[in-house]
Design a protein around this motif. Sequence first.
Motif, PDB file in Angstrom:
ATOM      1  N   GLN A  15       0.830  -1.203   0.000  1.00 43.18           N
ATOM      2  CA  GLN A  15       0.000   0.000   0.000  1.00 43.18           C
ATOM      3  C   GLN A  15       0.864   1.252   0.000  1.00 43.18           C
ATOM      4  OE1 GLN A  15      -3.119   0.077   2.950  1.00 43.18           O
ATOM      5  NE2 GLN A  15      -3.104   2.292   3.058  1.00 43.18           N
ATOM      6  N   LYS A  16       1.907   1.248   0.821  1.00 40.24           N
ATOM      7  CA  LYS A  16       2.814   2.393   0.874  1.00 40.24           C
ATOM      8  C   LYS A  16       3.507   2.601  -0.463  1.00 40.24           C
ATOM      9  CE  LYS A  16       6.709   4.227   3.556  1.00 40.24           C
ATOM     10  NZ  LYS A  16       7.660   3.967   4.679  1.00 40.24           N
ATOM     11  N   GLU A  17       3.942   1.501  -1.096  1.00 40.58           N
ATOM     12  CA  GLU A  17       4.642   1.589  -2.378  1.00 40.58           C
ATOM     13  C   GLU A  17       3.720   2.137  -3.464  1.00 40.58           C
ATOM     14  OE1 GLU A  17       6.668  -1.421  -5.671  1.00 40.58           O
ATOM     15  OE2 GLU A  17       6.358  -2.102  -3.612  1.00 40.58           O
ATOM     16  N   VAL A  18       2.481   1.624  -3.504  1.00 42.97           N
ATOM     17  CA  VAL A  18       1.534   2.064  -4.530  1.00 42.97           C
ATOM     18  C   VAL A  18       1.174   3.532  -4.335  1.00 42.97           C
ATOM     19  CG1 VAL A  18      -0.797   1.771  -5.442  1.00 42.97           C
ATOM     20  CG2 VAL A  18       0.590  -0.236  -4.933  1.00 42.97           C
ATOM     21  N   LEU A  19       0.936   3.938  -3.098  1.00 41.21           N
ATOM     22  CA  LEU A  19       0.584   5.327  -2.820  1.00 41.21           C
ATOM     23  C   LEU A  19       1.735   6.274  -3.163  1.00 41.21           C
ATOM     24  CD1 LEU A  19      -1.409   5.015   0.546  1.00 41.21           C
ATOM     25  CD2 LEU A  19      -2.294   5.739  -1.671  1.00 41.21           C
ATOM     26  N   ALA A  20       2.953   5.842  -2.858  1.00 41.72           N
ATOM     27  CA  ALA A  20       4.122   6.662  -3.181  1.00 41.72           C
ATOM     28  C   ALA A  20       4.253   6.833  -4.690  1.00 41.72           C
ATOM     29  CB  ALA A  20       5.385   6.032  -2.603  1.00 41.72           C
ATOM     30  N   SER A  21       3.989   5.755  -5.443  1.00 41.22           N
ATOM     31  CA  SER A  21       4.051   5.808  -6.897  1.00 41.22           C
ATOM     32  C   SER A  21       2.969   6.721  -7.456  1.00 41.22           C
ATOM     33  CB  SER A  21       3.898   4.398  -7.474  1.00 41.22           C
ATOM     34  OG  SER A  21       3.930   4.430  -8.879  1.00 41.22           O
ATOM     35  N   LEU A  22       1.760   6.623  -6.897  1.00 42.11           N
ATOM     36  CA  LEU A  22       0.661   7.485  -7.331  1.00 42.11           C
ATOM     37  C   LEU A  22       0.983   8.952  -7.074  1.00 42.11           C
ATOM     38  CD1 LEU A  22      -2.440   5.443  -6.086  1.00 42.11           C
ATOM     39  CD2 LEU A  22      -1.843   5.933  -8.457  1.00 42.11           C
ATOM     40  N   LEU A  23       1.532   9.234  -5.892  1.00 44.04           N
ATOM     41  CA  LEU A  23       1.876  10.609  -5.541  1.00 44.04           C
ATOM     42  C   LEU A  23       2.947  11.149  -6.472  1.00 44.04           C
ATOM     43  CD1 LEU A  23       1.633  13.045  -3.671  1.00 44.04           C
ATOM     44  CD2 LEU A  23       3.296  11.966  -2.148  1.00 44.04           C
ATOM     45  N   SER A  24       3.957  10.326  -6.759  1.00 41.36           N
ATOM     46  CA  SER A  24       5.036  10.745  -7.644  1.00 41.36           C
ATOM     47  C   SER A  24       4.511  11.053  -9.043  1.00 41.36           C
ATOM     48  CB  SER A  24       6.111   9.655  -7.711  1.00 41.36           C
ATOM     49  OG  SER A  24       7.115   9.985  -8.641  1.00 41.36           O
ATOM     50  N   ASP A  25       3.665  10.164  -9.554  1.00 44.54           N
ATOM     51  CA  ASP A  25       3.099  10.375 -10.889  1.00 44.54           C
ATOM     52  C   ASP A  25       2.203  11.613 -10.918  1.00 44.54           C
ATOM     53  OD1 ASP A  25       4.394   8.277 -12.039  1.00 44.54           O
ATOM     54  OD2 ASP A  25       2.715   6.884 -11.919  1.00 44.54           O
ATOM     55  N   ASN A  26       1.456  11.826  -9.840  1.00 42.09           N
ATOM     56  CA  ASN A  26       0.582  12.990  -9.764  1.00 42.09           C
ATOM     57  C   ASN A  26       1.402  14.282  -9.779  1.00 42.09           C
ATOM     58  OD1 ASN A  26      -2.043  14.224  -9.389  1.00 42.09           O
ATOM     59  ND2 ASN A  26      -1.379  14.705  -7.310  1.00 42.09           N
ATOM     60  N   GLN A  27       2.488  14.288  -9.021  1.00 40.25           N
ATOM     61  CA  GLN A  27       3.351  15.464  -8.982  1.00 40.25           C
ATOM     62  C   GLN A  27       4.011  15.702 -10.333  1.00 40.25           C
ATOM     63  OE1 GLN A  27       5.838  14.302  -5.691  1.00 40.25           O
ATOM     64  NE2 GLN A  27       4.629  15.454  -4.195  1.00 40.25           N
TER      65      GLN A  27
END
Length: 200
Positions: A15-27
């Motif tokens: 969950q942490k990995e997926v959320l971090a990836s989503l945040l990075s892509d969003n930024q």
Amino acid sequence: MQKKLAEGDLNPALQKEVLASLLSDNQRAASIIRSLRSVFADEKIASSKVDIAELIHLVLTITRPEIAKQSIQVVLQLENDLFVTANQGELQQVLLNLVNNAIDALKTVDQLDKKITIRSERSGSGVQISISDNGSGINAELQSHMFELLSTTKGTGMGIGLWLCKHIVMRHGGSIRFESNPGEGATFFVNLPLIAVYTI
């Protein structure tokens, strides 16, 4: 994430990995939008001292999953203590687009030694960054249109990637070009002054 949640298989680490990836892509998406807005509005851009090697490693961190998935070897030849005065977000977008293009070029080739080579070095009074792939090269008919708006060599995409790269590099007082022979891959060269001179 939705698929994993539906399957009841989403451990805290994943969950942490997926959320971090989503945040990075969003930024990253937000950065692209800001770049486009500043380009079309002819806005001046904020600059800072950018470590080229550090920026390249950041781009490779973002692209690492796809590089691993495609079994691509990355060769780095980076000169130490190489800095430019630039907008880091915009310069990151240029390098990220070029690395992603190299990955895409290698997706379509059937060979075991897929390789991307990234070099950075002093060149005259500035810096040269080159990104090479050993894919099938760029079709000769497409080469004269590579940096045109809405021109794309891919089945998907809007055709703004290389056009935006050229616009950003030119805004920093630099230049971008490529060399490619069918069957021998392609190399893109980005040249930047040590101190960027922004043009509108």
